[in-house]
Motif scaffolding. Sequence first.
Motif, mmCIF file in Angstrom:
data_model
loop_
_atom_site.group_PDB
_atom_site.id
_atom_site.type_symbol
_atom_site.label_atom_id
_atom_site.label_comp_id
_atom_site.label_asym_id
_atom_site.label_seq_id
_atom_site.Cartn_x
_atom_site.Cartn_y
_atom_site.Cartn_z
ATOM 1 N N THR A 314 0.811 -1.219 0.000
ATOM 2 C CA THR A 314 0.000 0.000 0.000
ATOM 3 C C THR A 314 0.845 1.269 0.000
ATOM 4 O O THR A 314 0.400 2.304 -0.512
ATOM 5 C CB THR A 314 -0.955 0.012 1.205
ATOM 6 O OG1 THR A 314 -0.204 -0.084 2.421
ATOM 7 C CG2 THR A 314 -1.929 -1.162 1.130
ATOM 8 N N SER A 315 2.061 1.205 0.536
ATOM 9 C CA SER A 315 2.917 2.400 0.529
ATOM 10 C C SER A 315 3.344 2.791 -0.883
ATOM 11 O O SER A 315 3.874 3.881 -1.106
ATOM 12 C CB SER A 315 4.157 2.182 1.406
ATOM 13 O OG SER A 315 4.931 1.093 0.922
ATOM 14 N N ASN A 316 3.076 1.924 -1.844
ATOM 15 C CA ASN A 316 3.408 2.235 -3.241
ATOM 16 C C ASN A 316 2.418 3.204 -3.876
ATOM 17 O O ASN A 316 2.499 3.466 -5.078
ATOM 18 C CB ASN A 316 3.471 0.953 -4.076
ATOM 19 C CG ASN A 316 4.732 0.152 -3.817
ATOM 20 O OD1 ASN A 316 5.577 0.567 -3.027
ATOM 21 N ND2 ASN A 316 4.863 -0.993 -4.464
ATOM 22 N N PHE A 317 1.511 3.753 -3.087
ATOM 23 C CA PHE A 317 0.591 4.750 -3.642
ATOM 24 C C PHE A 317 1.347 5.905 -4.285
ATOM 25 O O PHE A 317 0.891 6.501 -5.261
ATOM 26 C CB PHE A 317 -0.360 5.279 -2.560
ATOM 27 C CG PHE A 317 0.297 6.109 -1.500
ATOM 28 C CD1 PHE A 317 0.491 7.487 -1.697
ATOM 29 C CD2 PHE A 317 0.722 5.561 -0.299
ATOM 30 C CE1 PHE A 317 1.085 8.267 -0.716
ATOM 31 C CE2 PHE A 317 1.321 6.335 0.673
ATOM 32 C CZ PHE A 317 1.515 7.694 0.471
ATOM 33 N N HIS A 318 2.533 6.193 -3.741
ATOM 34 C CA HIS A 318 3.294 7.337 -4.265
ATOM 35 C C HIS A 318 3.773 7.094 -5.697
ATOM 36 O O HIS A 318 4.030 8.065 -6.428
ATOM 37 C CB HIS A 318 4.490 7.642 -3.347
ATOM 38 C CG HIS A 318 5.532 6.554 -3.364
ATOM 39 N ND1 HIS A 318 6.574 6.540 -4.253
ATOM 40 C CD2 HIS A 318 5.695 5.456 -2.571
ATOM 41 C CE1 HIS A 318 7.346 5.488 -4.029
ATOM 42 N NE2 HIS A 318 6.832 4.805 -3.030
#
Length: 325
Positions: A314-318
Amino acid sequence: MKEFSVRQYETKDYAVWNAFIEEAKNATFLFHRDFMEYHNDRFTDYSLLVFKEGKLVGLLPANTSGNEIHSHQGLTYGGLVYKENLKLAAVIAVFSEVLRFLHENGFPKLHCKTIPGIYHQKPAEELLYALFLAEAKLTRRDSLAVIDMNKGFSISKGRMEGVNKGAKKNLTIKETTDFEAFWQHILLPNLDKKHKAKPVHSLEEIQLLHSRFPKNIRQFNVYSGQEIVAGATVFESSQVAHMQYISAGENKNELGSLDFLFHHLLCAVFEKKLFFDFGISNENQGKKLNNGLSFWKESFGAGTMVQDFYEVTTSNFHLLETIIL
């Protein structure tokens, strides 16, 4: 200010959720809350709604498992649901905000099962592109045996021999609203004997779902005289007749019961459907193929389509925030 906002589904959203499902370009009756919630005792719902300026633009049917989020594990397929007016760049932005929301709420992973394209009302693979951009990992791939009914199909000689056996044995086929005979005398004994397993739906659950979706959940039984010898439970959506359960007694080869049934379903019941989906022939998370079952389906003219399952951090949203030129 962010363009999209995300929040968790609440009971008060029941009507607006279902109204959105009716108009989405990649949804079926499985996403209706009356279907999703029949087994709410087994799953902790964490479905999400996405808004733009107060207007609902997307849904994510989902549940929690530990500290991770899954496309709802009680459904065959899932992922983002949206309407035709949400274009590719907007879907990417929506998915970015969904990932951001999950990340900020302490969920490091999203497990996303995709919706096979045959269930789309119109082309709707925007999410697949967004998953690629988010560096999602492919974790599973199932093979579906599908017939494109508009292109025609050729039933093999071997299958037609079974059809002719059934005719000579005077088998009869009936559509029924009574699921008990098939569950108790065919499906449950077969699954227990062959796999020490039970169907995904109990008899009580399939009866409940049929009462809620009588036009979508249909039962076809084959009889030799008064004895049930085979059957199929069909989940019918606007474009697809999906075989949810297929099972027959031990004398199926002698009687040709399944060949007889499926010739009837293909040629008389669902001949005007866009797609006929026999379902998967996989085990072990897609890594094993039941070749005999796959061959039987292909003998009716089915070809292979795949359903993919992904895991995304989920931290790959960036990663999705800077891709639009």
